[in-house]
Design an enzyme around this catalytic site. Structure first.
Site, PDB file in Angstrom:
ATOM      1  N   ASP A 258      12.755 -13.858  36.405  1.00  0.00           N
ATOM      2  CA  ASP A 258      11.405 -14.416  36.232  1.00  0.00           C
ATOM      3  C   ASP A 258      10.814 -13.806  34.961  1.00  0.00           C
ATOM      4  OD1 ASP A 258       8.866 -15.433  36.570  1.00  0.00           O
ATOM      5  OD2 ASP A 258       8.402 -14.285  38.374  1.00  0.00           O
TER       6      ASP A 258
ATOM      7  N   GLU B 142       6.005 -11.241  30.829  1.00  0.00           N
ATOM      8  CA  GLU B 142       6.543 -10.903  32.150  1.00  0.00           C
ATOM      9  C   GLU B 142       7.978 -10.405  32.039  1.00  0.00           C
ATOM     10  OE1 GLU B 142       6.856 -14.246  34.894  1.00  0.00           O
ATOM     11  OE2 GLU B 142       6.955 -12.844  36.577  1.00  0.00           O
TER      12      GLU B 142
ATOM     13  N   TYR C 111      -6.190 -15.119  29.765  1.00  0.00           N
ATOM     14  CA  TYR C 111      -6.324 -16.571  29.620  1.00  0.00           C
ATOM     15  C   TYR C 111      -7.776 -16.867  29.303  1.00  0.00           C
ATOM     16  CZ  TYR C 111      -2.248 -15.606  32.446  1.00  0.00           C
ATOM     17  OH  TYR C 111      -1.080 -15.059  32.922  1.00  0.00           O
TER      18      TYR C 111
ATOM     19  N   ARG D  24       0.776 -14.525  28.477  1.00  0.00           N
ATOM     20  CA  ARG D  24       1.351 -13.721  29.566  1.00  0.00           C
ATOM     21  C   ARG D  24       2.669 -13.161  29.065  1.00  0.00           C
ATOM     22  NH1 ARG D  24       0.880 -17.007  33.354  1.00  0.00           N
ATOM     23  NH2 ARG D  24       2.913 -17.989  33.641  1.00  0.00           N
TER      24      ARG D  24
ATOM     25  N   HIS E 101       4.942  -9.085  41.528  1.00  0.00           N
ATOM     26  CA  HIS E 101       5.348  -9.391  42.903  1.00  0.00           C
ATOM     27  C   HIS E 101       6.766  -8.880  43.086  1.00  0.00           C
ATOM     28  CE1 HIS E 101       7.545 -12.729  40.979  1.00  0.00           C
ATOM     29  NE2 HIS E 101       6.437 -12.965  40.310  1.00  0.00           N
TER      30      HIS E 101
ATOM     31  N   HIS F  15       0.062 -22.261  36.681  1.00  0.00           N
ATOM     32  CA  HIS F  15       1.313 -22.864  37.163  1.00  0.00           C
ATOM     33  C   HIS F  15       1.521 -24.259  36.568  1.00  0.00           C
ATOM     34  CE1 HIS F  15       1.689 -20.037  40.890  1.00  0.00           C
ATOM     35  NE2 HIS F  15       2.057 -19.468  39.772  1.00  0.00           N
TER      36      HIS F  15
ATOM     37  N   GLU G 208       3.733  -8.583  34.974  1.00  0.00           N
ATOM     38  CA  GLU G 208       3.358  -9.793  34.251  1.00  0.00           C
ATOM     39  C   GLU G 208       1.862  -9.938  34.006  1.00  0.00           C
ATOM     40  OE1 GLU G 208       3.711 -13.445  36.610  1.00  0.00           O
ATOM     41  OE2 GLU G 208       4.743 -12.292  38.147  1.00  0.00           O
TER      42      GLU G 208
ATOM     43  N   HIS H 258       9.186 -15.050  44.488  1.00  0.00           N
ATOM     44  CA  HIS H 258       8.151 -14.222  45.113  1.00  0.00           C
ATOM     45  C   HIS H 258       8.792 -13.687  46.379  1.00  0.00           C
ATOM     46  CE1 HIS H 258       4.957 -16.878  42.956  1.00  0.00           C
ATOM     47  NE2 HIS H 258       5.516 -16.014  42.150  1.00  0.00           N
TER      48      HIS H 258
ATOM     49  N   ASP I  34      18.374 -42.375  49.515  1.00  0.00           N
ATOM     50  CA  ASP I  34      19.586 -41.646  49.891  1.00  0.00           C
ATOM     51  C   ASP I  34      19.998 -40.616  48.839  1.00  0.00           C
ATOM     52  OD1 ASP I  34      20.313 -43.432  47.983  1.00  0.00           O
ATOM     53  OD2 ASP I  34      22.072 -44.215  49.033  1.00  0.00           O
TER      54      ASP I  34
ATOM     55  N   HIS J 276      -4.919 -13.015  38.060  1.00  0.00           N
ATOM     56  CA  HIS J 276      -3.804 -12.840  38.994  1.00  0.00           C
ATOM     57  C   HIS J 276      -3.371 -11.385  39.016  1.00  0.00           C
ATOM     58  CE1 HIS J 276      -0.916 -12.566  35.649  1.00  0.00           C
ATOM     59  NE2 HIS J 276      -1.454 -13.660  35.132  1.00  0.00           N
TER      60      HIS J 276
ATOM     61  N   ASP K   5       7.318 -19.564  31.035  1.00  0.00           N
ATOM     62  CA  ASP K   5       7.590 -18.751  32.222  1.00  0.00           C
ATOM     63  C   ASP K   5       8.759 -19.421  32.917  1.00  0.00           C
ATOM     64  OD1 ASP K   5       7.664 -17.518  34.713  1.00  0.00           O
ATOM     65  OD2 ASP K   5       5.480 -17.506  34.972  1.00  0.00           O
TER      66      ASP K   5
END
Ligand code: GLY
Ligand code: MN
Ligand code: MN
Length: 440
Positions: free
Chosen positions: A271, A408, A388, A406, A354, A243, A384, A361, A39, A350, A260
């Site tokens: 972002d 961004e 890697y 990265r 975006h 991710h 971004e 996104h 619940d 990547h 990130d």
């Protein structure tokens, strides 16, 4: 608190209705409450399309728009006031509040929707809805339609056309108004403060979640209800997992940490990614990779302006990153050929960004008629780039393996080029090292 003014929701509904075909109706449901376990509920987050058109923050509600209807174009179905439920769960607007506070022309209890909505749909030629994104709502809609069909012998006229609302609505959402940019600047400002705080707190021996706690503190202190997406706090080789969400490893001296993370204000996302050395000083290899990513981001900013197309910024990052990797000896060969063969994708897999807005996104087409979309004032996007180097990459010397970087930022297209919303957190090597040194 900075938020979208009420008048803007009215303006959006009018703008959508002006684009709908004559004698049509649009129907949108609020997000359902999501159960976390037994619940316990997840923190409620309104559906972005629903929020965009209403600003109405409650579940169990349905927006109905009927352009040209004499007795009111905007009808909201919502929960009724209920002293017992409000004692436990909090206040509700109720149907009166829906009219008074949220600008509905008319409002009905959600429990009456099966009796009332078929009558509103009846006689309209065309129904706009977010077909396919909410199976339960699609089923309800067909039930309401079938109620009308079952009365066809009495002269009832069911609609003939069912149209996806997304095309109209998501194109509107792609262009940010002055009020939206203001809210996005605020989300960006708070997220910048969060990254600065995490940089200052960074120490070997802490955990990735220790830095996540610093982010969360600034988000909540700034008035954000929640992060715009699950924060990524990835140190050492975890920085090569795009991710990564575990956020539970120990921070080690000599490693980088990639964060990130961004908060959400009034349902608008920020972002941001920054990458820094856990202990405050880049190694030669880390710095070399970092400088390439930073230069590629600068090259991308230069390609964001009205009349440039969506992919130009990405192409700029690919060019700079590939050339940089060749210079360091991580890729061998001719830069143009390595780009053509997509060899750079072993390191940069990547895209450079975006759309950004109510969804991190965000909605909006990237291509129109098969061609990359041309940028226009008010479009918001991320920039971004990253490199890697897999810990398992046997083609490069050991000293490079496990480095992930990265950077961004969030931008809005302006007449002259673009406004960077997230400039409030350092990213030059010297700036990061100076900030971290002053916090020790
Ligand atoms: N945080 C998800 C992304 O950068 O796209
Ligand atoms: Mn991100
Ligand atoms: Mn992003």
């Amino acid at each position: 608190m900075i938020h979208i003014p009420k008048a803007e929701y009215t303006r959006r509904r009018k703008a959508l209705m002006a684009q709908m075909e004559p004698n049509s109706i649009a129907i949108l449901p609020a997000a359902a409450v999501a159960i976390r376990n037994r619940d316990v509920e997840h923190v409620y987050r309104q559906d972005s399309d629903f929020q965009y058109l209403s600003g109405f923050p409650e579940p169990e509600a349905v927006i109905v728009l009927m352009p040209g209807r004499q007795h009111g174009e905007y009808v909201l179905f919502c929960r009724e006031r209920n002293a017992e439920r409000e004692l436990w769960d909090g206040l509700r607007a109720g149907t009166e509040g829906a009219i008074r506070e949220f600008g509905a022309d008319d409002a009905f209890p959600i429990t009456d929707i099966d009796d009332i909505l078929p009558g509103l749909i009846e006689g309209r030629d065309r129904v706009y809805s977010a077909m396919g994104s909410n199976a339960e709502f699609d089923r309800h809609l067909m039930e309401w339609i079938n109620v009308i069909r079952s009365k066809a012998h009495l002269g009832a006229q069911p609609p003939n056309e069912f149209v996806a609302l997304d095309h109209l609505l998501h194109d509107m959402r792609l262009y940010k108004s002055a009020a939206e940019v203001k809210v996005m600047r605020e989300a960006a400002r708070i997220s910048c403060a969060a990254h600065v705080r995490a940089m200052q707190a960074s120490r070997a021996g802490l955990y990735e979640f220790s830095l996540e706690a610093e982010l969360d503190y600034e988000f909540r202190k700034g008035g954000a209800k929640m992060p715009a997406y699950g924060s990524i706090v990835a140190s050492g080789r975890n920085s090569c997992i795009l991710h990564y969400q575990q956020n539970d490893a120990v921070l080690k001296d000599g490693d980088l940490v990639l964060i990130d993370a961004g908060c959400e204000i009034d349902c608008y996302a920020s972002d941001i990614t920054r990458t820094w050395p856990v202990s405050g000083k880049f190694s030669a290899e880390q710095k070399a990779i970092y400088e390439i990513v930073l230069a590629s981001q600068e090259a991308a900013f230069a390609e964001i302006a009205p009349n440039k197309h969506w992919n130009q910024a990405h192409e700029a990052t690919v060019q700079v990153i590939t050339a940089g990797l060749v210079k360091l000896g991580l890729l061998q060969g001719d830069v143009d050929e390595l780009i053509a063969s997509e060899a750079y994708k072993a390191f940069y897999m990547h895209r450079a960004g975006h759309w950004l807005g109510m969804d991190v996104h965000d909605v909006g087409e990237y291509k129109v008629g098969g061609e990359w979309r041309v940028l226009e004032v008010g479009m918001a996007l991320t920039v971004e780039p990253g490199i890697y180097i897999s810990p398992d990459n046997q083609t490069v010397a050991k000293k490079w393996r496990g480095i992930g970087v990265r950077i961004e930022d969030d931008v809005v297209v302006t007449k002259q080029g673009c406004e960077i919303l997230t400039g409030g957190v350092p990213k030059a090597v010297a700036e990061i090292e100076a900030l971290m040194a002053s916090a020790r």
